[in-house]
Design an enzyme around this catalytic site. Sequence first.
Site, mmCIF file in Angstrom:
data_model
loop_
_atom_site.group_PDB
_atom_site.id
_atom_site.type_symbol
_atom_site.label_atom_id
_atom_site.label_comp_id
_atom_site.label_asym_id
_atom_site.label_seq_id
_atom_site.Cartn_x
_atom_site.Cartn_y
_atom_site.Cartn_z
ATOM 1 N N ASP A 106 0.827 -1.212 0.000
ATOM 2 C CA ASP A 106 0.000 0.000 0.000
ATOM 3 C C ASP A 106 0.863 1.265 0.000
ATOM 4 O OD1 ASP A 106 -2.280 1.552 0.153
ATOM 5 O OD2 ASP A 106 -3.101 0.499 1.896
ATOM 6 N N ASP A 111 -10.878 2.114 -3.001
ATOM 7 C CA ASP A 111 -11.468 1.838 -1.687
ATOM 8 C C ASP A 111 -12.992 1.866 -1.768
ATOM 9 O OD1 ASP A 111 -9.158 1.386 -0.317
ATOM 10 O OD2 ASP A 111 -8.961 3.421 0.469
HETATM 11 C C1 GLA Z 1 -5.674 1.981 2.246
HETATM 12 C C2 GLA Z 1 -6.126 0.804 1.400
HETATM 13 C C3 GLA Z 1 -7.136 -0.020 2.165
HETATM 14 C C4 GLA Z 1 -6.549 -0.475 3.463
HETATM 15 C C5 GLA Z 1 -6.044 0.709 4.269
HETATM 16 C C6 GLA Z 1 -5.308 0.267 5.493
HETATM 17 O O1 GLA Z 1 -6.696 2.895 2.407
HETATM 18 O O2 GLA Z 1 -6.650 1.239 0.184
HETATM 19 O O3 GLA Z 1 -7.559 -1.118 1.388
HETATM 20 O O4 GLA Z 1 -5.496 -1.372 3.210
HETATM 21 O O5 GLA Z 1 -5.192 1.539 3.496
HETATM 22 O O6 GLA Z 1 -4.831 1.320 6.233
#
Ligand code: GLA
Length: 724
Positions: free
Chosen positions: A475, A545
């Site tokens: 990420d 997301d």
């Molecule tokens: C980002 C990712 C999510 C999750 C969060 C965790 O927003 O897109 O899928 O992994 O971080 O903090």
Amino acid sequence: MIAFDNGTKSLLLSGKNYSYCMYINCAGLLQHLYWGKKIGAADAAFLVTAHGLPASPNPDDYNKDMATDGMPSECGSFGRGDFRPATVIVRREDGAAMSRFRYVSHKIVKGALHLQGMPCARKADETLILTLKDDFSDIELDLNYSVSEDSDVLVRSAVMRNAGKDAAEIAKAFSFCTELPDTRGTWSALRLAGSWARERTPVVTPLAEGTLRIESARGYSSHQMNPFLAVLSEDCGEESGECYGFNLLYSGSFAITADVSHNKSIRVQGGINDFLFGWQLQGGETFATPQAALCYSAEGLGGMSRAYHDFFREYIIDPKRVYARRPVVINNWEATYFDFDNEKLCSIIDEAAKLGMDTFVLDDGWFGKRDGDTSGLGDWFVNEEKLKGGLKAVIGHCKEKGLKFGLWFEPEMVSEDSELYRAHPDWAIGKAGVEPCRGRNQLVLDFTRKEVVDYIFETVSKILRENEISYVKWDKNRDITENYTANLPADRQGEFWHRYTLGFYGLAERLTKAFPNVFFEGCAGGGGRFDGGALYYFPQIWTSDDTDGLERTKIQWGTSVCYPVSAMSCHVSACPNHQTGRTTPFATRGAIASLGATGYELDLTKLSEEEKAQVREQIENYKLIDELVLRGDLYRLADPFDGNYFCEMLVSKDKSKAYLVGERFRGDPCDHDRVMKLFGLNESKTYTIRELNVTASGAALMGAGLFCPRLPDCGSWVWHIEEV
Ligand code: GLA
């Protein structure tokens, strides 16, 4: 195929359905002649006669007049009569920056070019390397063009070499330049714009005199603007008309410009963002730009998308991974956020096993001191207070239940409240004495520094070495600010952005090589780094997301303009949706998520028995069609940005099988007669549609189509189509 004709000094490059032609004019300047439907080698001479510019054959005119201002060029110059944006600019020690490159030599080599330390096309039939030299400095420039018989994508890049002794600064180093000269109609440009949770919305605007510039200045490709632009002819539609695609295989700050000149030609070029860019090249040093993937389609946007999908699958994504069955993942993020313990995780794992899922991915919160987003990043060791028995306990439970295990990292980041930051505050990007901007309460590690990347490599490797981990979610949750590194002297700060990106690529290269059995999924606060560079390392990227059953149709539609559905991680999440608050049917969420690398991201222990039965069925069905997700041709039938329906269809290459998913957004009483004409089938084959108990020819299904089912709000339908 690449052919050079010595008589006319023309170069004709041809791929699957296109040709690209240029010639070396009397002044040694590289002039663009043609890019469009495939033509024969003999036509190159015609193009030189009919389209060679300018009228005056006197090489001297290029030196004393403004003769280059209207010339379609393969490399725009600066300060010598071409007033459109330049492609490469060299600033010499005395500050003079005029730059114009002329032909020196060329060679045609077998295969692709490997760019050290950067993602690049893994193969090509042939590559043309055109070497030019600057009129005013010792900088030599290679323009590289790779073609392949089975692809509609032409791969371009540029390499600068300082053949002299004096240092020079490359003040602009775009990867490609081309011109679309025959554009007197109304042409337009399509970009993929957005934001967090709304990535890659296609935005089409007319092109008119002046420069359209899309860019990212965030240090990575970004949610806001994908490194992709398409130029569309007036009659370009989803399945007809001409369009040209420009996709940078790059994950850093970029720019792509389309400049409509006074004579209506369009110069399109792009590369590393040139804003405050500068790269010092000492004598003997070289600098390579990222590659760009250029695509011509005479079959509209759909044709272009399919050409890019084939290109990404065949040329960019790891061949070991690209067509291998993807694990159906259960991710705990939206189920627990930071609030979990062994018991909670095990209860999700138990359900996942019963429902037929393959891999449990433990998201954020397992390391350091991490019970919220204010601390812990950088401390890549297990928080044993939270996870009793460490990762091994959870992995052991997964194994017992027949599941594989995946783990979340955010390798490029650091929290101020972390052991790493306390030990090395100077490893975070920033300027001493300046309060840093924080994004999601965190700072970015200075990946221009080798020791920082080395440290992260070691700590992440340790976790991967010591545990049975088959999947990593990588990420990245914030933009880069301050744009400064103490690692470089004052006059080389212009190298910062690109060096950061090279640091990211370096780590990705090392980790994927060191752990070839680990599947790496990309992510950046959702789909903020969904680009061709990242796909080289990550066969699949978290698309957004936003997993809402309606919004996702738009995000996946827009993403598919360039990127294959198999590259999109698509999860079913809970309702009301955590991002939009909307409730959509469970079946719809499953259907939309099946148009990609499917998975689940919700608390399985809270599902009703009926929902569990649906999950089982969804997974069984997915395993019947995942071959189409991995290898199929995508046809987009109903645009969710334009009406009450979304509909997409995947068709096998041999046209014997297809899978269609549709959604109707509103149960509108006066909108129930919509006919959906299918695409991509073989007219003379006969097909059945399982769900409708219908048998018809491809011609009828495509010519007459079928009525969409009447459905309430956000209802969806799925059709399995098979040759009889
Ligand atoms: C980002 C990712 C999510 C999750 C969060 C965790 O927003 O897109 O899928 O992994 O971080 O903090």
